[in-house]
Every structure is written in C-alpha cells, then in structure tokens.
Design an enzyme around this catalytic site. Structure first.
Site, PDB file in Angstrom:
ATOM      1  N   TYR A   1       0.682  -1.043  -0.243  1.00 30.76           N
ATOM      2  CA  TYR A   1      -0.229   0.327   0.192  1.00 30.76           C
ATOM      3  C   TYR A   1       0.903   1.390   0.097  1.00 30.76           C
ATOM      4  O   TYR A   1       0.414   2.858  -0.968  1.00 30.76           O
ATOM      5  CB  TYR A   1      -1.471  -0.283   1.071  1.00 30.76           C
ATOM      6  CG  TYR A   1      -1.481   1.301   1.237  1.00 30.76           C
ATOM      7  CD1 TYR A   1      -2.518   1.322   0.294  1.00 30.76           C
ATOM      8  CD2 TYR A   1      -1.715   2.369   2.242  1.00 30.76           C
ATOM      9  CE1 TYR A   1      -3.628   2.385   0.786  1.00 30.76           C
ATOM     10  CE2 TYR A   1      -2.160   3.616   2.440  1.00 30.76           C
ATOM     11  CZ  TYR A   1      -3.682   3.321   1.385  1.00 30.76           C
ATOM     12  OH  TYR A   1      -4.886   4.443   1.711  1.00 30.76           O
ATOM     13  N   ASP A   2       2.093   0.721   0.980  1.00 29.02           N
ATOM     14  CA  ASP A   2       2.415   2.348   0.777  1.00 29.02           C
ATOM     15  C   ASP A   2       3.876   2.792   0.149  1.00 29.02           C
ATOM     16  O   ASP A   2       3.642   3.832  -0.668  1.00 29.02           O
ATOM     17  CB  ASP A   2       3.981   2.554   2.543  1.00 29.02           C
ATOM     18  CG  ASP A   2       3.460   1.681   3.725  1.00 29.02           C
ATOM     19  OD1 ASP A   2       1.677   1.913   3.471  1.00 29.02           O
ATOM     20  OD2 ASP A   2       3.755   2.059   4.902  1.00 29.02           O
ATOM     21  N   GLU A   3       4.190   1.225  -0.684  1.00 27.86           N
ATOM     22  CA  GLU A   3       4.948   1.775  -1.862  1.00 27.86           C
ATOM     23  C   GLU A   3       4.201   2.414  -2.711  1.00 27.86           C
ATOM     24  O   GLU A   3       4.794   2.899  -4.303  1.00 27.86           O
ATOM     25  CB  GLU A   3       5.664   0.916  -1.838  1.00 27.86           C
ATOM     26  CG  GLU A   3       6.866   0.525  -0.976  1.00 27.86           C
ATOM     27  CD  GLU A   3       8.461   1.681  -0.482  1.00 27.86           C
ATOM     28  OE1 GLU A   3       8.111   3.057  -1.584  1.00 27.86           O
ATOM     29  OE2 GLU A   3       8.799   1.692   0.268  1.00 27.86           O
TER      30      GLU A   3
ATOM     31  N   THR B   1      -0.368   6.975  18.328  1.00 26.90           N
ATOM     32  CA  THR B   1      -1.797   7.795  18.019  1.00 26.90           C
ATOM     33  C   THR B   1      -1.972   7.743  16.440  1.00 26.90           C
ATOM     34  O   THR B   1      -1.354   7.689  15.385  1.00 26.90           O
ATOM     35  CB  THR B   1      -0.982   8.833  18.181  1.00 26.90           C
ATOM     36  OG1 THR B   1      -0.155  10.000  17.481  1.00 26.90           O
ATOM     37  CG2 THR B   1      -0.463   9.597  19.945  1.00 26.90           C
TER      38      THR B   1
ATOM     39  N   ASP C   1       4.034  -0.543  12.438  1.00 25.50           N
ATOM     40  CA  ASP C   1       1.777   0.157  12.876  1.00 25.50           C
ATOM     41  C   ASP C   1       3.197   1.029  13.060  1.00 25.50           C
ATOM     42  O   ASP C   1       3.894   1.346  14.072  1.00 25.50           O
ATOM     43  CB  ASP C   1       1.826  -0.208  13.776  1.00 25.50           C
ATOM     44  CG  ASP C   1      -0.161   0.720  14.411  1.00 25.50           C
ATOM     45  OD1 ASP C   1      -0.801  -0.670  13.743  1.00 25.50           O
ATOM     46  OD2 ASP C   1      -0.076   1.302  14.236  1.00 25.50           O
TER      47      ASP C   1
HETATM   48  P1  NAD Z   1     -12.514   1.808   0.203  1.00 23.27           P
HETATM   49  O1  NAD Z   1     -11.937   0.725   0.295  1.00 23.27           O
HETATM   50  O2  NAD Z   1     -14.060   2.295   1.208  1.00 23.27           O
HETATM   51  O3  NAD Z   1     -13.015   2.428  -0.801  1.00 23.27           O
HETATM   52  C1  NAD Z   1     -12.426   1.973  -1.924  1.00 23.27           C
HETATM   53  C2  NAD Z   1     -12.871   1.669  -3.624  1.00 23.27           C
HETATM   54  O4  NAD Z   1     -11.976   1.149  -4.897  1.00 23.27           O
HETATM   55  C3  NAD Z   1     -14.137   0.612  -3.227  1.00 23.27           C
HETATM   56  O5  NAD Z   1     -15.123   1.195  -3.914  1.00 23.27           O
HETATM   57  C4  NAD Z   1     -13.051  -0.211  -4.036  1.00 23.27           C
HETATM   58  O6  NAD Z   1     -14.589  -1.578  -4.818  1.00 23.27           O
HETATM   59  C5  NAD Z   1     -13.139   0.457  -5.399  1.00 23.27           C
HETATM   60  N1  NAD Z   1     -11.849   0.214  -5.746  1.00 23.27           N
HETATM   61  C6  NAD Z   1     -10.718  -0.778  -4.640  1.00 23.27           C
HETATM   62  N2  NAD Z   1     -10.068  -1.447  -5.697  1.00 23.27           N
HETATM   63  C7  NAD Z   1     -10.434  -2.162  -7.136  1.00 23.27           C
HETATM   64  C8  NAD Z   1      -9.352  -1.589  -8.565  1.00 23.27           C
HETATM   65  N3  NAD Z   1      -8.448  -2.118  -8.725  1.00 23.27           N
HETATM   66  N4  NAD Z   1     -10.846  -1.051  -9.934  1.00 23.27           N
HETATM   67  C9  NAD Z   1     -12.184  -0.672  -9.489  1.00 23.27           C
HETATM   68  N5  NAD Z   1     -12.000   0.287  -8.070  1.00 23.27           N
HETATM   69  C10 NAD Z   1     -11.301  -0.294  -6.699  1.00 23.27           C
HETATM   70  O7  NAD Z   1     -11.488   2.860   0.634  1.00 23.27           O
HETATM   71  P2  NAD Z   1     -11.951   4.784   0.789  1.00 23.27           P
HETATM   72  O8  NAD Z   1     -11.639   5.034   2.439  1.00 23.27           O
HETATM   73  O9  NAD Z   1     -13.275   5.054   0.374  1.00 23.27           O
HETATM   74  O10 NAD Z   1     -10.518   5.028   0.531  1.00 23.27           O
HETATM   75  C11 NAD Z   1     -10.674   6.315  -1.029  1.00 23.27           C
HETATM   76  C12 NAD Z   1      -9.599   5.790  -1.155  1.00 23.27           C
HETATM   77  O11 NAD Z   1      -8.749   7.383  -0.146  1.00 23.27           O
HETATM   78  C13 NAD Z   1      -8.095   5.406  -1.532  1.00 23.27           C
HETATM   79  O12 NAD Z   1      -7.167   5.213  -2.501  1.00 23.27           O
HETATM   80  C14 NAD Z   1      -6.794   5.328  -0.177  1.00 23.27           C
HETATM   81  O13 NAD Z   1      -6.104   4.559  -0.320  1.00 23.27           O
HETATM   82  C15 NAD Z   1      -7.346   6.648   0.141  1.00 23.27           C
HETATM   83  N6  NAD Z   1      -7.753   6.811   1.024  1.00 23.27           N
HETATM   84  C16 NAD Z   1      -8.161   6.604   2.456  1.00 23.27           C
HETATM   85  C17 NAD Z   1      -8.284   6.894   3.513  1.00 23.27           C
HETATM   86  C18 NAD Z   1      -8.944   7.158   4.663  1.00 23.27           C
HETATM   87  O14 NAD Z   1      -8.921   7.387   5.902  1.00 23.27           O
HETATM   88  N7  NAD Z   1     -10.187   6.590   4.367  1.00 23.27           N
HETATM   89  C19 NAD Z   1      -6.763   7.688   4.339  1.00 23.27           C
HETATM   90  C20 NAD Z   1      -6.144   7.336   2.884  1.00 23.27           C
HETATM   91  C21 NAD Z   1      -6.139   7.789   1.515  1.00 23.27           C
HETATM   92  N1  UDP Z   2      -6.039  -0.051  15.416  1.00 21.69           N
HETATM   93  C1  UDP Z   2      -6.342  -1.405  17.060  1.00 21.69           C
HETATM   94  N2  UDP Z   2      -7.466  -1.494  17.166  1.00 21.69           N
HETATM   95  C2  UDP Z   2      -8.122  -2.202  15.837  1.00 21.69           C
HETATM   96  C3  UDP Z   2      -7.657  -1.705  14.661  1.00 21.69           C
HETATM   97  C4  UDP Z   2      -6.809  -0.894  14.589  1.00 21.69           C
HETATM   98  O1  UDP Z   2      -6.096  -0.730  18.439  1.00 21.69           O
HETATM   99  O2  UDP Z   2      -9.312  -2.822  15.555  1.00 21.69           O
HETATM  100  C5  UDP Z   2      -5.021   0.065  15.796  1.00 21.69           C
HETATM  101  C6  UDP Z   2      -3.618   0.155  14.202  1.00 21.69           C
HETATM  102  O3  UDP Z   2      -2.671  -0.146  15.037  1.00 21.69           O
HETATM  103  C7  UDP Z   2      -3.053   1.610  14.195  1.00 21.69           C
HETATM  104  C8  UDP Z   2      -4.387   2.040  14.297  1.00 21.69           C
HETATM  105  O4  UDP Z   2      -5.696   1.921  15.323  1.00 21.69           O
HETATM  106  O5  UDP Z   2      -2.112   1.714  15.177  1.00 21.69           O
HETATM  107  C9  UDP Z   2      -5.155   2.592  13.004  1.00 21.69           C
HETATM  108  O6  UDP Z   2      -5.698   1.780  12.157  1.00 21.69           O
HETATM  109  P1  UDP Z   2      -5.865   1.807  11.134  1.00 21.69           P
HETATM  110  O7  UDP Z   2      -6.375   0.762  10.581  1.00 21.69           O
HETATM  111  O8  UDP Z   2      -7.612   2.414  11.383  1.00 21.69           O
HETATM  112  O9  UDP Z   2      -5.300   2.676   9.900  1.00 21.69           O
HETATM  113  P2  UDP Z   2      -3.698   2.830   9.918  1.00 21.69           P
HETATM  114  O10 UDP Z   2      -2.656   2.234  10.591  1.00 21.69           O
HETATM  115  O11 UDP Z   2      -3.544   2.827   8.115  1.00 21.69           O
HETATM  116  O12 UDP Z   2      -3.679   4.154  10.069  1.00 21.69           O
END
Ligand code: NAD
Ligand code: UDP
Length: 310
Positions: free
Chosen positions: A143-145, A208, A270
């Site tokens: 995801y990150d990369e 956090t 994490d």
């Molecule tokens: P989500 O999983 O609800 O939405 C992702 C959507 O993309 C889903 O509808 C899924 O079906 C669709 N999808 C996945 N792979 C696909 C593919 N190969 N082709 C077509 N559709 C595909 O997640 P979200 O929270 O709504 O995130 C939306 C975007 O925002 C993502 O790119 C995510 O990386 C980014 N983002 C979200 C957050 C957050 O906190 N919600 C934080 C950082 C980045």
């Molecule tokens: N986390 C937790 N309990 C859960 C799910 C997540 O304590 O049931 C923690 C997780 O280890 C991380 C933080 O909550 O430190 C945020 O996790 P999340 O998966 O929501 O997002 P991200 O780690 O991608 O920021």
C-alpha cells in the site's frame, strides 16, 4: 462538468459522488466492488446525471471527461493485505490508466494519496516536505510503496506531458458508509461496542492517529481540485491527535453498554504517531476541519446503529 470517480462506490468515493451530483455535475462512478458496495450509491442510480460502471482500474478505460478523481484502492490494512500484489497493481497500473486518459482527453486528474507515504514518521507533525520513513519490504509496503509510486507517476506525467494533476495526502478519515467489517480502528471500535463485544486495542494503545470526519475531507477534495494555485502534494486531515486508548474510551463513553478494552498484538510496522501539518491547506484553500472527533463519532455511531439493525 463530466467527472469520473474511480473507487466511487467506496466509503469516500460515494460521499464525493453525492456532493458532485448535488453541485449539478455528471458523475461516472467506476468500481470493481472489492470493498465498495452498490448500497453506498443506490440512491443515485436512476439519476440521469449518474452512471455506474463495473470495471477494474488495472484494465484500460476511455471516457470523455473533464475531471478524474482516482480513489480506487482498498484502504484498510486487512483489505489491502488480502492480495498485496493486486494492491500494488491497483495503485500503479490504476494511476497509469488514469494519467493516460487525462493526457488524451486533457482532463484534470486527482490522486487520493495517503499519509502512509510518510510511513512510521520520525518528523512530527508531518509537513508535505517530509520524505517519509517507509519499510519497502514489509506487510504494509504494498500500500505505502504503491501510493508512493503513484505519486511519482503523477509528477512525471505532469513534468513530461503537462498533465494537469492534483495530489492529496489523506490522513485517517472516518464516518458513515465505512464497512462494519472494514478492519479500520474507528469502525472496529464502534461496531464492537454496539455489539457488546470488547474493544480490540492493538499493542498498549499509546500509538496516535488524527481522525478527520468524511464531510470535512470531501469539502477539501473539491476545493483543492478546483483551485489553480498548486498541484500538491497537499495534506488533508484533522490535526487533533489521539491515542488508540483515548479513542476506545471515547467510543465506550458514547455507546455505553458493557464492553471493555482488550489488548491484541500490535501489527508489524504500525506507525507510532501521525498528525498532519495542514498549514498549506489552510493558506491555499482556506480549509480546516470543522467537525470535532466527539461529534463525528456520534454521527458515525448513529449510522452504524441503523446499519446493523437492517
Ligand atoms: P474504500 O475501500 O471504501 O474504497 C475504495 C474503493 O475502490 C472501493 O469502492 C473499492 O471497491 C474500489 N476498488 C478497489 N480496487 C479497485 C480496482 N482495482 N478497480 C476498481 N475499483 C477498485 O476506501 P476509502 O477509505 O473510501 O478510500 C478511498 C481512497 O482514499 C483510497 O485510494 C485510499 O487509499 C485513499 N485514502 C483513504 C483514507 C481514509 O482514511 N479513508 C486515508 C488515506 C488514503
Ligand atoms: N487498531 C486498533 N484496533 C483495531 C484496529 C486498529 O488498535 O481494532 C490500531 C492500529 O494498530 C493502528 C490504529 O489503530 O495503530 C489505526 O489503524 P487503522 O487500520 O484504522 O489505520 P492505519 O494504521 O492505516 O492508520
């Protein structure tokens, strides 16, 4: 305008569909329904300005559009780790397909990047100029990369081909329409509390995060897309910073009931802390989040209460 949203049936994408339709635009929602749901956009089906297309972003697509929001990618760690190779392909090949389309039809293209590009940060809070501290071979790396490579592609298409890009780095965002089994912390804690199960804090719970309510974020998306000053990257998120124990206690207080806190092992890599520096968004967009965590959590609890009853 005619606007394509990849990942439009997901959590953030479906809220964005709503807002753009409200503003009078035509919206094409493209999704492969990996983590998205028809229920999220069901109310828009039948609207003459809304089209739903089942398609995978790793396969090429062509639409005559003015704007592309590229949101397609699973965002929760259990979902993006389910098939890590596919996650990387979705980020990288999906970005290439969006950028190729933007180049051909001269559309402006927006990338939903992430605070994960900062990895487990050793600069706090994180400004856009920070290059990050990311493990390239760990469980979160797909995801990150993948998102980092997508940013690289966006900036290379911009420099080489003059593609009109906008890159946003989203910090943890929550709200209605997250999946109950999404695996992210806010939905996990709320669903656990509503079902009377113990809340699963990973590790000691001292790590956090900063949580932004979905309406604030989507407002920032649209402001950023339609401004002409900068292409990004720009952080968007709520700078309020909380430990996971504080979040668990807040959810317990708001839901009531008999749940307790239980501790599970901390997943690998994490991040220990995360908080956005949003000075750039404040200066450029006049944007800052309006919904405090308590209020956003109340709205999200109300959503899950009714969703779980159905
Ligand atoms: P989500 O999983 O609800 O939405 C992702 C959507 O993309 C889903 O509808 C899924 O079906 C669709 N999808 C996945 N792979 C696909 C593919 N190969 N082709 C077509 N559709 C595909 O997640 P979200 O929270 O709504 O995130 C939306 C975007 O925002 C993502 O790119 C995510 O990386 C980014 N983002 C979200 C957050 C957050 O906190 N919600 C934080 C950082 C980045
Ligand atoms: N986390 C937790 N309990 C859960 C799910 C997540 O304590 O049931 C923690 C997780 O280890 C991380 C933080 O909550 O430190 C945020 O996790 P999340 O998966 O929501 O997002 P991200 O780690 O991608 O920021």
């Amino acid at each position: 305008m005619r606007i394509l949203i990849t990942g439009g049936a997901g959590f953030l994408g479906s809220h964005l569909c709503d807002r753009l339709i409200e503003q009078g635009h035509e919206v094409i929602c493209l999704d492969n329904f990996f983590t998205g749901r028809k229920a999220n956009i069901q109310h828009l089906v039948g609207n003459p300005r809304f089209e739903l297309v089942r398609h995978d972003v790793i396969d090429p697509f062509k639409f005559e559009v003015d704007r592309i929001y590229n949101l397609a990618c699973p965002a929760s760690p259990p979902h993006y780790q389910y098939n890590p190779i596919k996650t990387m392909k979705t980020s990288v090949v999906g970005a290439i397909n969006c950028l190729g389309l933007a180049k051909r039809v001269k559309a402006r293209v927006f990338q939903a990047s992430t605070s994960e590009v900062y990895g487990d940060p050793n600069v706090h809070p994180q400004p856009e100029a920070y290059w990050g501290h990311v493990n390239p071979i760990g469980l979160r790396s797909c995801y990150d990369e993948g998102k980092r490579a997508a940013e690289t592609l966006f900036f290379d298409y911009h420099r080489e081909n003059g593609v009109d890009i906008r890159v946003i780095r989203i910090f943890n965002t929550y709200g209605p329409r997250m999946l109950p089994d999404d695996g992210r912390v806010v939905s996990n804690f709320i669903v656990q509390a509503l079902q009377g199960r113990d809340l699963t804090v990973y590790g000691e719970g001292s790590q956090t995060r900063s949580f932004c309510y979905v309406d604030d974020l989507v407002d920032g998306f649209m402001r950023f897309m339609e401004q002409e000053k900068i292409v990004g990257p720009m952080n968007l998120g709520n700078p309020g910073e909380f430990t996971m124990l504080q979040l668990a206690e807040l959810v317990l207080k708001k839901v009531g009931g008999k749940s307790k806190i239980t501790h599970l092992p901390l997943p690998s890599d994490d991040p220990k802390q995360r908080r956005p520096d949003i000075s750039l968004a404040k200066e450029t967009l006049g944007w800052e989040p309006k919904v405090p965590l308590e209020q956003g959590i109340e709205k999200t609890i109300a959503y899950f209460k009714s969703a779980l009853d159905k």
